[in-house]
Structures are given as structure tokens and as C-alpha cells.
Design a protein around this motif. Sequence first.
Motif, mmCIF file in Angstrom:
data_model
loop_
_atom_site.group_PDB
_atom_site.id
_atom_site.type_symbol
_atom_site.label_atom_id
_atom_site.label_comp_id
_atom_site.label_asym_id
_atom_site.label_seq_id
_atom_site.Cartn_x
_atom_site.Cartn_y
_atom_site.Cartn_z
ATOM 1 N N PRO A 113 -22.997 -0.872 17.124
ATOM 2 C CA PRO A 113 -21.730 -0.710 16.655
ATOM 3 C C PRO A 113 -21.887 -1.880 15.867
ATOM 4 C CG PRO A 113 -23.034 -1.928 19.181
ATOM 5 C CD PRO A 113 -24.271 -0.750 18.472
ATOM 6 N N VAL A 114 -22.305 -2.518 14.511
ATOM 7 C CA VAL A 114 -22.476 -3.175 14.126
ATOM 8 C C VAL A 114 -23.358 -2.656 13.248
ATOM 9 C CG1 VAL A 114 -22.534 -4.997 13.259
ATOM 10 C CG2 VAL A 114 -21.216 -5.533 14.920
ATOM 11 N N GLN A 115 -23.181 -1.918 11.930
ATOM 12 C CA GLN A 115 -24.708 -1.648 11.134
ATOM 13 C C GLN A 115 -25.306 -2.372 10.640
ATOM 14 O OE1 GLN A 115 -23.507 1.799 9.095
ATOM 15 N NE2 GLN A 115 -25.125 1.351 6.863
ATOM 16 N N GLY A 116 -26.503 -2.026 10.934
ATOM 17 C CA GLY A 116 -27.597 -2.872 10.350
ATOM 18 C C GLY A 116 -27.158 -4.305 11.529
ATOM 19 N N GLY A 117 -26.904 -5.195 12.118
ATOM 20 C CA GLY A 117 -25.660 -5.907 12.929
ATOM 21 C C GLY A 117 -25.438 -7.177 12.071
ATOM 22 N N PHE A 118 -24.540 -6.179 11.081
ATOM 23 C CA PHE A 118 -23.835 -6.965 9.716
ATOM 24 C C PHE A 118 -22.452 -6.581 9.728
ATOM 25 C CE2 PHE A 118 -24.903 -6.203 5.747
ATOM 26 C CZ PHE A 118 -26.088 -5.464 6.257
ATOM 27 N N ILE A 119 -22.578 -5.509 9.332
ATOM 28 C CA ILE A 119 -21.334 -4.287 9.124
ATOM 29 C C ILE A 119 -20.554 -4.265 10.037
ATOM 30 C CG2 ILE A 119 -20.214 -2.345 7.216
ATOM 31 C CD1 ILE A 119 -22.770 -2.324 6.146
ATOM 32 N N PRO A 120 -19.629 -4.531 10.163
ATOM 33 C CA PRO A 120 -18.603 -4.543 12.322
ATOM 34 C C PRO A 120 -17.793 -3.078 12.010
ATOM 35 C CG PRO A 120 -17.769 -6.232 10.801
ATOM 36 C CD PRO A 120 -19.006 -5.915 9.413
ATOM 37 N N PRO A 121 -17.561 -2.960 13.105
ATOM 38 C CA PRO A 121 -16.725 -1.626 12.991
ATOM 39 C C PRO A 121 -15.636 -1.321 12.696
ATOM 40 C CG PRO A 121 -17.522 -2.034 15.211
ATOM 41 C CD PRO A 121 -18.290 -2.932 14.363
ATOM 42 N N ASP A 122 -14.652 -0.367 11.640
ATOM 43 C CA ASP A 122 -12.971 -0.658 12.376
ATOM 44 C C ASP A 122 -12.698 0.210 14.451
ATOM 45 O OD1 ASP A 122 -10.980 -0.130 10.726
ATOM 46 O OD2 ASP A 122 -11.228 2.128 11.684
ATOM 47 N N PRO A 123 -12.057 -0.950 13.938
ATOM 48 C CA PRO A 123 -11.130 -0.785 15.673
ATOM 49 C C PRO A 123 -11.355 0.436 15.692
ATOM 50 C CG PRO A 123 -10.093 -2.642 14.389
ATOM 51 C CD PRO A 123 -11.018 -1.648 13.206
ATOM 52 N N VAL A 124 -9.848 1.937 14.631
ATOM 53 C CA VAL A 124 -10.252 2.745 15.342
ATOM 54 C C VAL A 124 -10.950 3.478 14.758
ATOM 55 C CG1 VAL A 124 -7.949 4.247 13.924
ATOM 56 C CG2 VAL A 124 -7.632 2.269 14.300
ATOM 57 N N PHE A 125 -11.733 3.791 14.468
ATOM 58 C CA PHE A 125 -12.721 4.392 14.192
ATOM 59 C C PHE A 125 -13.551 3.836 15.871
ATOM 60 C CE2 PHE A 125 -17.645 4.204 13.847
ATOM 61 C CZ PHE A 125 -18.288 4.998 13.408
ATOM 62 N N LEU A 126 -13.892 2.980 16.036
ATOM 63 C CA LEU A 126 -14.565 3.266 17.412
ATOM 64 C C LEU A 126 -14.094 3.619 18.798
ATOM 65 C CD1 LEU A 126 -17.824 2.109 17.667
ATOM 66 C CD2 LEU A 126 -17.349 -0.364 19.017
ATOM 67 N N ARG A 127 -12.752 3.176 18.823
ATOM 68 C CA ARG A 127 -12.076 3.345 19.346
ATOM 69 C C ARG A 127 -12.072 5.064 19.833
ATOM 70 N NH1 ARG A 127 -6.994 2.573 18.859
ATOM 71 N NH2 ARG A 127 -7.639 0.318 18.260
ATOM 72 N N SER A 128 -11.372 5.769 17.978
ATOM 73 C CA SER A 128 -11.211 7.306 18.101
ATOM 74 C C SER A 128 -13.005 7.833 18.711
ATOM 75 C CB SER A 128 -11.510 7.688 16.710
ATOM 76 O OG SER A 128 -9.802 7.297 16.678
#
Length: 459
Positions: A223-238
Motif C-alpha cells: 500500500p506504500v511502495q517500498g514502505g515510503f512512497i504513499p498511495p494517492d488516495p483516489v488511486f487506492l480507493r478506486s
Amino acid sequence: MATPAKPVPPLLEKTSQSARLFEEAAQCIPGGITANIKHFDPYPLFMESASGARMRDVDGNEYIDYNLCYGALMLGHGHPGVRRAVAEQWETMGSFVFGAPHALEAEMARKLIDLYPGIELIRFTNSGLEATMLAVRLARGWTEKRKIAKFEGHYHGGYDPMLINVQSRNRKRGERPRPVVDSRGVLDEYQDQTVVLPFNDWEASLEILEEEKNDLAGVILEPVQGGFIPPDPVFLRSLREWTNKQEIPLIFDEVKTGFRLGLSGAQGRYGITPDLTTLGKVLGGGFPVGAVGGRRAILETASPVHRGDVLSGNENQTHSRDVLFHSGTYNGHPTVLAAGLATISHLEYEGVFAKVEEATRLLRNGMEEILARWGCSGSTLGDGTIFNVMLSEQPVQNGTKRDAAYPCLRRELDIHLLERGIYIKPMNRFSLSTAHTPDVVAETLDRFEEGVKRLTGKE
Ligand SMILES: Cc1ncc(COP(=O)(O)O)c(C=O)c1O
């Protein structure tokens, strides 16, 4: 008059014993290391002892540890509560392991079911790798479909079907990521079972998912790429909405983010509930562990009760393919669960987790301020108690080379930091622990500033 700062000897000069041990190890271990990730140039540093936030190498150099066994040590090294729990387990149980069920298994299971919204039932494994392997099998068993979608640049453990597109590759705008095997010895066939998606790019991901949906058994991601690149909220929800609609299990690999983005991991932090969750690292309190939890109906496929499975030798066994097989001699090891439970209960004390988050904020703000002061373009990126230092002027979306996030300057900075007693695996992320108090952070920032000054030639 101010005393001039003492010159810091270069890494090679101060780590001759590490060099010697490395040479010796390389005689009997390929590359001198037991996990490829532990290698770095010129040679990895050999450690001798550790306590709290600090480690000492075999040459007697002391480091403030920001690797923390790749994030596993949320309470730092040798936490007394964890030591006590392990000693007590050995005393009261009289053995290290039974090879039979015991009470700590259900105790840990209940704890995780309470904490993680996506977990209704859970099984334990010995590593994060085994956890994602089981999660993928569960998804395939549940849907009876073949392909797994994973994201480019996401790591789910070093085994064949997941050693695909772990590395992010440069692509032309609009070009799709193509499945590529990332290790020698992995069959090209795995590429055909894998769909590769671009993280944080919902439009492009959706196009690929729509094409592949009839064959898709599951979608797995950090959910957080590599532990440090946070997800875009719209991306994750979609992604959640689409997988729900298609009844394709969504797997959150929370091996890095579990207990590091809050006690309920990324799913708690972002309010998105996956169908399956994998955990590891912090869950073992410094011992090897993994776990897969998720929806009751999916997990129940692994239950051999009243059915028997491939190894049960049961005459009433229906057919081995009716039960999803999962096993492991050391699964649910009492020592590991005792250490993990002690870790979680310490983190549950009011304010404990918040303090680690606050220390992380303090460190990140300080680093950014120092980078700016010495004219070095860069920033920090992360969430919760993990982050990375990005020496780049451009924002980072998913770590492809297009983002130009990793110039060689960063590697140079990491060596200057190692020389000054800040331990990180070069190019890797920073993790903090309860032992990283504001004093430790202040000391780190002093050393970081010295490293940045050296990097910019302003020392
Ligand atoms: C997201 C993720 N999944 C799985 C794994 C594999 O875990 P392990 O190294 O315990 O096998 C890792 C390890 O770093 C990881 O970061």
C-alpha cells in the motif's frame, strides 16, 4: 576560539575488521552475505553488538541505527520487555517449540483480528515471503483463476512468481509496464501468469485490469511502495472499489507497513479494507515471522477439519484439491509469538506510537531544513515511522527512473553518513523505533549536517 572539527576517517580506514570478515565470509558464502539485500560496496559492515537505537561494528565504531533490521525492530535493539517475554516463554513452557498447538497462537490471532480491519481469520508463517506466497495461493484457490496482478517496483519476497518487475524500469509516456523476470533462475513462464501495473496511476492500471479481469485471481500491492512512497488516495480507493465490484481479492502486503503506519497498518491509516493482509517484520519482535489474515470465507479454504488434506493420510479425505494446503514446521513458534505479543503490547501503551511518529517528523523536518540550508535539492518522503531521503527536484510518484529520484549523490551521502555513525543500508529507507528519542534525533541531525556539508564540498 572554536576548536576545529576532528576529521572523520573514510569508511575503509575505520572498518578494516569488517573488510577482513567479509573476505573470510566470501570464501564460504556467495558474496559473503546470506541475503543479497545486505550487500553494498565496498563491503557490508559486520556488527558485533547493539542496544536501543545503537549498533557497534566489529571495529568498535558506533552507529545510530536507522535500518533496524529493515524496519523489523520497532522497539529498537534488545528491548527489555521483549527479552522478558522470551525468557518467560522458555521458563513456563519448558521448551522452545512444541510442534503442536498452544495458547499463544489464538492470543496473537485475536490481537491481530482486533487491530486489522481486514482480518477475520489468520494463519502464521515464518517470513513475509511465505506470507505473500500463501496469500497468492489463497486468492487463486478462492477464485480458481490463474493470474496475479502486481505493481511495478513492489517487493513481496524473493521467490519465483514475485521476482517480476521488482525493479522499476524507464518507460515512455503512455507505455505499459511489461512483465520482466528480475532474477536468474526464474522461469519466463511466470511472466505469463503475472499482470504488471503502474502504481499511483489509476487510469493506466484500470485499462490493463479491464483487459485481464477474466483471468485475474488477485491484485497484490505494497500500500506504500517500498514502505515510503504513499498511495494517492483516489488511486487506492478506486482500486478497492474496482476489485470489490469484480470480486477479485485485493491483497495488502503490509510486511513493511504493519505496525509502522499505526497499529492497524496502512489499512487503518487510509481507511481501505483489503480481502487479504500479509504481515511480517515488526510482528515478530526481532524473530522470523509472517502472517496472512483476511476474510473468513477465503481463509476457511485452508481448514482441513472434516476433510483432510494432502498430508493427512485420512481415508475419508475427499480429494486433496478440496483443501488449500498450508504448513510449516515452525509456524506459530511460541518464542516468536511471545516476542511479537510483547512488542505489540508495548506499542499499545498510550502515547508510545505517537512519540515514534513525532520523532520521525522531527528528523524529517530537520533533514529537509539542513538540505535546504546547504543548497542541496532534496526532501524526505514517507508516512508514519518510515521515510526516505530523495535527492531530486521532482516529486516522486512511483519510483520509475522518469521520476529521477535516485541520482548517485544519494549513494555518496549514505557513505558520508556511515562514516559519521549513522547506519543505513545505502539507498534504503529510514525506520525509527521507540529508542529514537528526541536526543538521539538531535545527535543524528548534527551528523547528518556534517555529511551534507561534506557532500556539498562545504565542510
Ligand atoms: C512488502 C514486503 N513483502 C514481503 C517481504 C518478504 O519478507 P521476508 O524478508 O520476511 O521474507 C518483504 C521484505 O522486505 C517486504 O518488504
